[in-house]
Write a protein that holds these residues in place. Sequence first.
Motif, mmCIF file in Angstrom:
data_model
loop_
_atom_site.group_PDB
_atom_site.id
_atom_site.type_symbol
_atom_site.label_atom_id
_atom_site.label_comp_id
_atom_site.label_asym_id
_atom_site.label_seq_id
_atom_site.Cartn_x
_atom_site.Cartn_y
_atom_site.Cartn_z
ATOM 1 N N VAL A 79 0.850 -1.192 0.000
ATOM 2 C CA VAL A 79 0.000 0.000 0.000
ATOM 3 C C VAL A 79 0.888 1.246 0.000
ATOM 4 N N VAL A 80 0.616 2.139 -0.948
ATOM 5 C CA VAL A 80 1.356 3.397 -1.036
ATOM 6 C C VAL A 80 0.492 4.555 -0.548
ATOM 7 N N ALA A 81 -0.817 4.505 -0.860
ATOM 8 C CA ALA A 81 -1.726 5.576 -0.442
ATOM 9 C C ALA A 81 -3.125 5.013 -0.267
ATOM 10 N N THR A 82 -3.854 5.621 0.640
ATOM 11 C CA THR A 82 -5.244 5.252 0.865
ATOM 12 C C THR A 82 -5.987 6.481 1.349
ATOM 13 N N GLY A 83 -7.272 6.514 1.106
ATOM 14 C CA GLY A 83 -8.069 7.650 1.553
ATOM 15 C C GLY A 83 -8.618 7.427 2.954
ATOM 16 N N VAL A 84 -9.048 8.512 3.557
ATOM 17 C CA VAL A 84 -9.726 8.465 4.848
ATOM 18 C C VAL A 84 -11.084 9.113 4.640
ATOM 19 N N THR A 85 -12.142 8.362 4.876
ATOM 20 C CA THR A 85 -13.484 8.912 4.663
ATOM 21 C C THR A 85 -13.774 9.996 5.693
ATOM 22 N N ASN A 86 -14.644 10.919 5.331
ATOM 23 C CA ASN A 86 -14.983 12.003 6.239
ATOM 24 C C ASN A 86 -15.797 11.522 7.439
ATOM 25 N N GLY A 91 -9.935 0.228 0.411
ATOM 26 C CA GLY A 91 -9.295 0.469 -0.873
ATOM 27 C C GLY A 91 -8.020 1.284 -0.783
ATOM 28 N N GLY A 92 -7.349 1.398 -1.901
ATOM 29 C CA GLY A 92 -6.126 2.171 -1.934
ATOM 30 C C GLY A 92 -5.376 1.998 -3.235
ATOM 31 N N ILE A 93 -4.206 2.611 -3.246
ATOM 32 C CA ILE A 93 -3.304 2.564 -4.396
ATOM 33 C C ILE A 93 -1.999 1.943 -3.915
ATOM 34 N N GLY A 94 -1.443 1.058 -4.713
ATOM 35 C CA GLY A 94 -0.191 0.437 -4.312
ATOM 36 C C GLY A 94 0.498 -0.253 -5.467
ATOM 37 N N ARG A 95 1.484 -1.056 -5.098
ATOM 38 C CA ARG A 95 2.252 -1.812 -6.092
ATOM 39 C C ARG A 95 2.148 -3.292 -5.768
ATOM 40 N N VAL A 96 2.007 -4.091 -6.801
ATOM 41 C CA VAL A 96 1.887 -5.532 -6.633
ATOM 42 C C VAL A 96 3.182 -6.077 -6.033
ATOM 43 N N ARG A 97 3.045 -6.813 -4.939
ATOM 44 C CA ARG A 97 4.180 -7.500 -4.307
ATOM 45 C C ARG A 97 4.246 -8.945 -4.793
ATOM 46 N N ALA A 98 3.061 -9.589 -4.892
ATOM 47 C CA ALA A 98 3.009 -10.995 -5.302
ATOM 48 C C ALA A 98 1.628 -11.298 -5.867
ATOM 49 N N THR A 99 1.576 -12.251 -6.810
ATOM 50 C CA THR A 99 0.305 -12.681 -7.387
ATOM 51 C C THR A 99 0.148 -14.183 -7.202
ATOM 52 N N GLY A 100 -1.097 -14.617 -7.174
ATOM 53 C CA GLY A 100 -1.379 -16.044 -7.113
ATOM 54 C C GLY A 100 -1.094 -16.695 -8.453
ATOM 55 N N TRP A 131 1.647 -0.762 -10.703
ATOM 56 C CA TRP A 131 0.815 0.156 -9.918
ATOM 57 C C TRP A 131 -0.633 -0.272 -10.086
ATOM 58 N N VAL A 132 -1.375 -0.347 -8.973
ATOM 59 C CA VAL A 132 -2.753 -0.832 -9.023
ATOM 60 C C VAL A 132 -3.685 -0.027 -8.121
ATOM 61 N N PHE A 133 -4.949 -0.044 -8.513
ATOM 62 C CA PHE A 133 -6.043 0.440 -7.681
ATOM 63 C C PHE A 133 -6.683 -0.782 -7.043
ATOM 64 N N ALA A 158 0.413 9.178 -5.868
ATOM 65 C CA ALA A 158 -0.405 8.026 -5.463
ATOM 66 C C ALA A 158 -1.636 8.460 -4.671
ATOM 67 N N GLY A 159 -1.494 9.441 -3.804
ATOM 68 C CA GLY A 159 -2.636 9.911 -3.022
ATOM 69 C C GLY A 159 -3.757 10.456 -3.891
ATOM 70 N N ARG A 160 -3.400 11.118 -4.967
ATOM 71 C CA ARG A 160 -4.417 11.651 -5.881
ATOM 72 C C ARG A 160 -5.199 10.538 -6.561
ATOM 73 N N TRP A 161 -4.517 9.421 -6.827
ATOM 74 C CA TRP A 161 -5.168 8.297 -7.479
ATOM 75 C C TRP A 161 -6.220 7.643 -6.580
ATOM 76 N N CYS A 162 -6.175 7.904 -5.283
ATOM 77 C CA CYS A 162 -7.190 7.351 -4.372
ATOM 78 C C CYS A 162 -8.583 7.861 -4.713
ATOM 79 N N ALA A 163 -8.674 8.975 -5.438
ATOM 80 C CA ALA A 163 -9.979 9.504 -5.846
ATOM 81 C C ALA A 163 -10.730 8.537 -6.750
ATOM 82 N N LEU A 164 -10.032 7.577 -7.355
ATOM 83 C CA LEU A 164 -10.716 6.606 -8.216
ATOM 84 C C LEU A 164 -11.873 5.927 -7.494
ATOM 85 N N GLY A 165 -11.665 5.569 -6.233
ATOM 86 C CA GLY A 165 -12.717 4.899 -5.471
ATOM 87 C C GLY A 165 -13.975 5.734 -5.369
#
Length: 194
Positions: free
Chosen positions: A32-39, A62-71, A82-84, A146-153
């Motif tokens: 996880v690189v960034a995540t939002g905090v709801t009001n 939810g959040g924005i980050g980078r893949v560490r591992a996949t199944g 980079w992923v949402f 990355a924090g700006r990308w949290c708006a996607l949610g």
Amino acid sequence: MKAAVLRTFGSPLTIETLPDPVLGTGEVIVDVVATGVTNYAIDVFSGARNYLLELPVVPGPGGIGRVRATGPDATRLQVGDWVFCDPTIRSRDDAANPDMILQGWTYRSAAALRLHRFFHHGSFAEQMLVPTENVTRIGEIDPADAGRWCALGRLLVPYGGLLAGDLQAGETLVVNGATGGFGGAGVAVALAMG
């Protein structure tokens, strides 16, 4: 990994060291690189919202980050992408009427409790375990953005509604001002769609 943990409603979050997530089939581990905090987070953490939430938990939807591992069943995601991370997790055994949770935030029914217990922890952590289908590549971004990308949610909710309503460019949309952040996001999405 370090994580912010809610141990009891009405108490402050505590920073703790928890075991790293363990990867399985159908899952992705995300740094996880960034995540939002709801009001309204304080109302969730205090218990005032009466959200179904089994404690202790690492909150954070939810959040924005980078893949560490996949199944082993992921075919396109790569370590470092980079992923949402979409927090709306659906059960996989009834596609027509799935049980749903908001990861790290709430579950909606007794049947969804099993799902909540498995994908329990949210994004207020260094890493999180996410179903593969809830991870969307967003391309290369500047880590500082990355924090700006949290708006996607926030933007995806009204976008889905506008698509479902089959609204077309040039049509008129009325947004109720009492809908808060999602209403504001709806206006922004509608303008972007024409």
